[in-house]
Write an enzyme that holds these catalytic residues in place. Sequence first.
Site, short mmCIF file in Angstrom:
data_model
loop_
_atom_site.label_atom_id
_atom_site.label_comp_id
_atom_site.label_asym_id
_atom_site.label_seq_id
_atom_site.Cartn_x
_atom_site.Cartn_y
_atom_site.Cartn_z
CG ASP A 1 -4.06 -1.17 35.33
OD1 ASP A 1 -4.06 -0.36 34.69
OD2 ASP A 1 -4.42 -2.40 34.72
CD GLU B 1 -4.31 1.16 27.74
OE1 GLU B 1 -4.90 0.52 26.97
OE2 GLU B 1 -4.50 1.91 28.37
CG HIS C 1 -7.37 -6.09 30.61
ND1 HIS C 1 -6.21 -5.58 30.32
CD2 HIS C 1 -8.03 -4.88 30.59
CE1 HIS C 1 -6.07 -4.27 30.65
NE2 HIS C 1 -7.27 -3.89 30.78
CG ASP C 2 -8.12 -3.47 27.21
OD1 ASP C 2 -9.10 -3.71 27.73
OD2 ASP C 2 -7.30 -2.74 27.44
C1 GLC Z 1 -7.52 1.06 29.10
C2 GLC Z 1 -7.75 -0.43 29.64
C3 GLC Z 1 -9.17 -0.70 29.55
C4 GLC Z 1 -10.00 0.62 29.98
C5 GLC Z 1 -9.67 1.80 29.40
C6 GLC Z 1 -10.13 2.84 30.11
O1 GLC Z 1 -7.29 0.97 27.67
O2 GLC Z 1 -6.78 -1.30 29.35
O3 GLC Z 1 -9.40 -1.91 29.88
O4 GLC Z 1 -11.39 -0.05 29.37
O5 GLC Z 1 -8.38 1.88 29.48
O6 GLC Z 1 -9.76 2.78 31.34
#
Ligand code: GLC
Length: 588
Positions: free
Chosen positions: A98, A288, A362-363
């Site tokens: 990540d 993302e 995870h979100d």
């Molecule tokens: C992305 C991640 C999330 C995190 C956010 C800030 O959306 O998936 O878990 O809180 O970025 O880094």
Amino acid sequence: MHRYWWQNAVVYQIYPRSFKDTNGDGIGDIPGITSKLDYIRDLGANVIWLCPVCCSPMADNGYDISDYDHIDPVFGTDEDFDELIREADRRGIRIVMDMVVNHCSSEHRWFQEALKDPEGKYGGYFHIRKGVPAQTASETAAPSADAAGEALSSETAARSSDAAAELLPPNNWRSIFGGSAWERIPGTDLFYLHIFAKEQPDLNWENAELREEIYAMINRWIKKGIAGFRMDAITYLKKEEGYPSYPADAEDGLVSVKHGALNKPGLVDILRELRDRTYGRELLTVGEAEGVGKDDMEDFVGLENGVFSMIFDFSFCSLNLKAPNFFWYDTRKWSVDELKQAAFKTQNYSRDGWIGTCLECHDQPRSIDHYLPESGRNFYGASMLAAFNLFRRGTPYIYQGEEIGMRNIHLKTISEYDDVSSKNQYARATDAGFSEEEAMSFVHDMSRDNARTPFQWNSNENAGFTATGSTPWLAVNPDYTEINAEAENENPASLLKWYRKLVRIRRESDVLSYGDFEPAYRDIPGLAAFRRVLDDKEIIVFCNWQDAEISVDLGDKALTSVADNYGTAQINGGRLTLRPFEALIGSF
Ligand code: GLC
């Protein structure tokens, strides 16, 4: 057309904190992941996407990085990580990290230096602006574009004795986690921008020195043997020039930060440079990439020259919420047909490119609870979802525990939750007049902690996640006595076995890996059916997403079943009868 290795990959996502704890501190660690590599190999996945493991004060569980070059001691050592890469490689599994570079942690050295000297080199690594005197701001309902924070100058940046005077943030952007996206730098009239939590200051990608630091860091990871990156919050990198305010979109007088920072013109230029200076096109990169629409697809994920290998398809994950605010209390009714249309539309948009298909991460809440009606929250519903996820065109992602059917957790009080967004959303719901009970029900449905409860390995204490006597960092779902990997491994008809079968089918089939996507029997309500087609070969997937039978007229075509979650398909006289939540993969 050149075929990339990642088109044929199946990715398993690990949230390290919750996967497997080996040192008994109640927090999952890298040796824990290494100890479970055989489990992942047996599932058939050949890539692991690892949520952040670098040094972090954990304000957002690792998405706030304070040192990009080292592993956080809570997860293990740098050597543990090297061993994970080696051991994974021995099993034909590659590791994707990540990469969180929209922001860093407020404890990162760069930010600490910036606080000391906002005008110096490191001040330039962040978005720092002057606040707006309360009086100026109150003359207009919402601060206007003119009132947006001024740039720094030696005069404005000076730590003045007026610093204590009431100042408002440079503009009215609301951070993703709630409240203003600006935080005042103590003792100054300056504010810094944070699109997420205040412990996550945004990095300034306009700054060439900062960009060089990031490229060098990414290249060091590539040298270590990393197979790619999941690019966190990557469409927020470019902020609108002048940081203008926008009309408020809720009673707090603020407006979603998305107006000023999501997928803004110039973003793709930044991302091209990033790609060219680091990972190129052969590594697996997945963005993302919220806010990317049809017209952006070629730039982002075109198979010829996209800035990433793929972006996630999030088109249907928030159908239960009213756009655009994403308040968890602002819900709406949605239908399976809407979901199907959204997913098929993405397939259509991405024809010349590539996407990552997923149901969980995870979100997100657990898919069984999120996408199925009560009556389908069982083996049939869960296995049907698996077919929908694994067989669309794109690289499929399985989130830890999805393959054993892990479920949402219902903790009693908000204080038992860890997730920063759950706490904010709870507060927003009570502020909006909802009762505590109602506010908790939104948290139950949407909390990110639903997906973060410890992995359920067996029916021992703490589901075998951590040593006996240790306390897991987040509550274990009490259903672990029924739902756990060991029990499913012993049961020939379990969800885990079904996943293994589908992953194998997927990885062994060129049609499913590279074939085109075509919707099928589109007009039958409650049915999500599609074909995958490559040259003269074709595979058809039927997903009955409802608690009632569906009858499909096959005409004179003879359908052969390859896999069916009911065991055998019901075909009679050219008619296929799909039972509730039946998934059938077949060929003509
Ligand atoms: C992305 C991640 C999330 C995190 C956010 C800030 O959306 O998936 O878990 O809180 O970025 O880094």
